[in-house]
Design an enzyme around this catalytic site. Structure first.
Site, PDB file in Angstrom:
ATOM      1  N   ALA A   1       0.865  -1.174   0.000  1.00 38.96           N
ATOM      2  CA  ALA A   1       0.000   0.000   0.000  1.00 38.96           C
ATOM      3  C   ALA A   1       0.903   1.225   0.000  1.00 38.96           C
ATOM      4  O   ALA A   1       2.052   1.157   0.459  1.00 38.96           O
ATOM      5  CB  ALA A   1      -0.878  -0.009   1.245  1.00 38.96           C
TER       6      ALA A   1
ATOM      7  N   GLY B   1       0.454  -4.847   0.775  1.00 36.59           N
ATOM      8  CA  GLY B   1      -0.685  -4.921  -0.157  1.00 36.59           C
ATOM      9  C   GLY B   1      -0.350  -5.652  -1.447  1.00 36.59           C
ATOM     10  O   GLY B   1      -1.249  -6.185  -2.116  1.00 36.59           O
TER      11      GLY B   1
ATOM     12  N   GLU C   1      -0.803  -9.187  -0.591  1.00 38.04           N
ATOM     13  CA  GLU C   1      -2.255  -9.380  -0.418  1.00 38.04           C
ATOM     14  C   GLU C   1      -2.964  -9.459  -1.775  1.00 38.04           C
ATOM     15  O   GLU C   1      -3.908 -10.232  -1.953  1.00 38.04           O
ATOM     16  CB  GLU C   1      -2.812  -8.253   0.455  1.00 38.04           C
ATOM     17  CG  GLU C   1      -2.318  -8.394   1.899  1.00 38.04           C
ATOM     18  CD  GLU C   1      -2.652  -7.209   2.779  1.00 38.04           C
ATOM     19  OE1 GLU C   1      -2.308  -6.068   2.387  1.00 38.04           O
ATOM     20  OE2 GLU C   1      -3.253  -7.402   3.844  1.00 38.04           O
TER      21      GLU C   1
ATOM     22  N   GLU D   1       4.082  -5.074   7.516  1.00 37.95           N
ATOM     23  CA  GLU D   1       3.298  -4.022   8.170  1.00 37.95           C
ATOM     24  C   GLU D   1       3.716  -3.734   9.603  1.00 37.95           C
ATOM     25  O   GLU D   1       3.750  -2.573  10.028  1.00 37.95           O
ATOM     26  CB  GLU D   1       1.800  -4.370   8.132  1.00 37.95           C
ATOM     27  CG  GLU D   1       1.131  -4.113   6.790  1.00 37.95           C
ATOM     28  CD  GLU D   1       1.293  -5.250   5.782  1.00 37.95           C
ATOM     29  OE1 GLU D   1       2.115  -6.165   6.023  1.00 37.95           O
ATOM     30  OE2 GLU D   1       0.599  -5.227   4.752  1.00 37.95           O
TER      31      GLU D   1
HETATM   32  N1  COA Z   1       4.602   3.241  -0.620  1.00 39.21           N
HETATM   33  C1  COA Z   1       4.994   4.397  -1.175  1.00 39.21           C
HETATM   34  N2  COA Z   1       6.133   4.533  -1.864  1.00 39.21           N
HETATM   35  C2  COA Z   1       6.906   3.446  -2.009  1.00 39.21           C
HETATM   36  C3  COA Z   1       6.562   2.216  -1.460  1.00 39.21           C
HETATM   37  C4  COA Z   1       5.341   2.119  -0.746  1.00 39.21           C
HETATM   38  N3  COA Z   1       4.906   0.985  -0.212  1.00 39.21           N
HETATM   39  N4  COA Z   1       7.527   1.312  -1.758  1.00 39.21           N
HETATM   40  C5  COA Z   1       8.448   1.981  -2.480  1.00 39.21           C
HETATM   41  N5  COA Z   1       8.079   3.261  -2.628  1.00 39.21           N
HETATM   42  C6  COA Z   1       8.785   4.330  -3.341  1.00 39.21           C
HETATM   43  C7  COA Z   1       9.970   4.832  -2.537  1.00 39.21           C
HETATM   44  O1  COA Z   1       9.567   5.779  -1.565  1.00 39.21           O
HETATM   45  C8  COA Z   1      10.799   5.438  -3.643  1.00 39.21           C
HETATM   46  O2  COA Z   1      10.209   6.689  -3.998  1.00 39.21           O
HETATM   47  P1  COA Z   1      11.166   7.993  -4.243  1.00 39.21           P
HETATM   48  O3  COA Z   1      12.063   7.600  -5.396  1.00 39.21           O
HETATM   49  O4  COA Z   1      10.190   9.073  -4.580  1.00 39.21           O
HETATM   50  O5  COA Z   1      11.916   8.179  -2.966  1.00 39.21           O
HETATM   51  C9  COA Z   1      10.571   4.499  -4.823  1.00 39.21           C
HETATM   52  O6  COA Z   1       9.355   3.812  -4.525  1.00 39.21           O
HETATM   53  C10 COA Z   1      11.671   3.472  -4.991  1.00 39.21           C
HETATM   54  O7  COA Z   1      11.823   2.776  -3.760  1.00 39.21           O
HETATM   55  P2  COA Z   1      13.210   2.650  -2.980  1.00 39.21           P
HETATM   56  O8  COA Z   1      12.902   2.455  -1.514  1.00 39.21           O
HETATM   57  O9  COA Z   1      14.122   3.765  -3.339  1.00 39.21           O
HETATM   58  O10 COA Z   1      13.770   1.281  -3.605  1.00 39.21           O
HETATM   59  P3  COA Z   1      14.798   0.273  -2.927  1.00 39.21           P
HETATM   60  O11 COA Z   1      15.210  -0.667  -3.995  1.00 39.21           O
HETATM   61  O12 COA Z   1      15.865   0.982  -2.182  1.00 39.21           O
HETATM   62  O13 COA Z   1      13.927  -0.543  -1.838  1.00 39.21           O
HETATM   63  C11 COA Z   1      11.980  -1.719  -1.034  1.00 39.21           C
HETATM   64  C12 COA Z   1      12.880  -1.363  -2.250  1.00 39.21           C
HETATM   65  C13 COA Z   1      10.776  -2.489  -1.550  1.00 39.21           C
HETATM   66  C14 COA Z   1      12.797  -2.605  -0.072  1.00 39.21           C
HETATM   67  C15 COA Z   1      11.574  -0.424  -0.314  1.00 39.21           C
HETATM   68  O14 COA Z   1      11.031   0.476  -1.271  1.00 39.21           O
HETATM   69  C16 COA Z   1      10.522  -0.644   0.751  1.00 39.21           C
HETATM   70  O15 COA Z   1      10.836  -1.124   1.839  1.00 39.21           O
HETATM   71  N6  COA Z   1       9.262  -0.243   0.463  1.00 39.21           N
HETATM   72  C17 COA Z   1       8.178  -0.328   1.399  1.00 39.21           C
HETATM   73  C18 COA Z   1       7.709  -1.753   1.550  1.00 39.21           C
HETATM   74  C19 COA Z   1       6.609  -1.854   2.582  1.00 39.21           C
HETATM   75  O16 COA Z   1       6.796  -1.648   3.765  1.00 39.21           O
HETATM   76  N7  COA Z   1       5.394  -2.194   2.114  1.00 39.21           N
HETATM   77  C20 COA Z   1       4.259  -2.393   2.947  1.00 39.21           C
HETATM   78  C21 COA Z   1       3.467  -1.154   3.074  1.00 39.21           C
HETATM   79  S1  COA Z   1       2.078  -1.410   4.165  1.00 39.21           S
END
Ligand code: COA
Length: 261
Positions: free
Chosen positions: A67, A112, A115, A135
């Protein structure tokens, strides 16, 4: 469906490929994207020319990274519940679709994203995918059906390990715990999933819909009620031209020609 911004819908014969398309945000699900997915799945379910649906993510890095955290970060009690319901409705729409739905998990499937994959009928992952429900590391719980569907699919022990650690698993580990049905090289994933989808498309469309219903609805029933449901659906399919065609084709040693729509 030309008015969708964050979701691509492509058709290849009777197959539809739905791609979550926000690659710069790793395909994170904001409210607009959830609404668009709901719109796309409703339209595809109602389209008699569509026999199976593949769900995947744009780009090479992510299926869906969860999400959208910028949306979640602003929510209070009431909109937290509303956000959960919004996502749950879309996931249930997908789960209850009358056609087979296959997830092609081409990278991160987190929160999400996992999910969304769990609401599909079968899941296939690229060997570099990471799947998890992180989460609790954000101080929330899964809210788009993950607490229920993961436990029903993999058992409460495996589900609680993923949910309570928040740590993702590799595609191979996901395979081991029954979370995915197969693991492929990234370049092969979509080709393989399309081939599996085509096997399903070659089967009787009403049979697919009723078989799916028997499994899905039966899972929430006692064994006695579920067997009665199966017998009723079996009786129902026995009244169809589709059954007559399937049987006749076998006896005449030819391929069946299914009526669609
Ligand atoms: N919501 C909003 N934005 C997200 C996102 C999410 N769930 N997951 C990734 N993004 C965005 C990042 O903020 C980043 O945006 P920016 O370039 O404007 O800063 C872009 O996507 C790229 O992500 P980034 O974190 O730079 O990539 P990465 O390769 O370093 O890491 C992940 C990848 C998946 C490990 C990391 O993005 C992450 O932990 N995301 C959240 C995962 C999460 O907790 N999901 C559950 C949500 S309830």
């Amino acid at each position: 469906m030309t008015d969708l911004q964050n979701v691509l819908v492509e058709r290849e014969g009777h197959l539809a490929v739905v791609t979550v398309n926000r690659p710069s945000k790793l395909n994170a699900l904001d409210n607009e994207t959830i609404t668009e997915l709901d719109t796309a799945f409703t339209a595809l379910d109602g389209d008699a020319g569509v026999a199976a649906i593949i769900v995947t993510g744009a780009g090479e890095k992510a299926f869906v990274a969860g999400a959208d955290i910028t949306v979640l970060a602003k929510q209070g009690v009431l909109d937290g519940t509303a956000n959960s319901r919004h996502g749950q409705r879309m996931m249930s729409r997908l789960e209850n679709c009358s056609k087979p739905v296959l997830a092609a998990i081409n990278g991160f499937a987190l929160g999400g994203g996992l999910e969304l994959a769990l609401a599909c009928d079968v899941r296939f992952a690229s060997n570099n995918a990471k799947l998890g429900l992180p989460e609790v590391s954000l101080g929330i719980i899964p809210g788009y059906g993950g607490t229920q569907r993961l436990a029903r699919l993999c058992g409460s022990g495996a589900a609680l390990q993923l949910i309570l650690t928040g740590d993702p698993v590799t595609a191979d580990e996901a395979m081991r715990i029954g979370l995915v049905n197969g693991v492929f090289e990234p370049a092969e994933l979509l080709v393989k999933v399309k081939a599996i989808a085509q096997r399903m498309v070659s089967r009787g469309p009403t049979a697919l819909a009723l078989a799916k219903q028997a499994v899905r609805r039966g899972a929430a029933m006692s064994m006695d009620d579920a067997l009665a449901l199966e017998a009723d659906l079996f009786g129902m399919i026995s009244s169809t031209a589709e059954m007559k065609e399937g049987m006749a084709a076998f006896l005449e040693k030819r391929k069946p020609s299914w009526l669609r729509g």
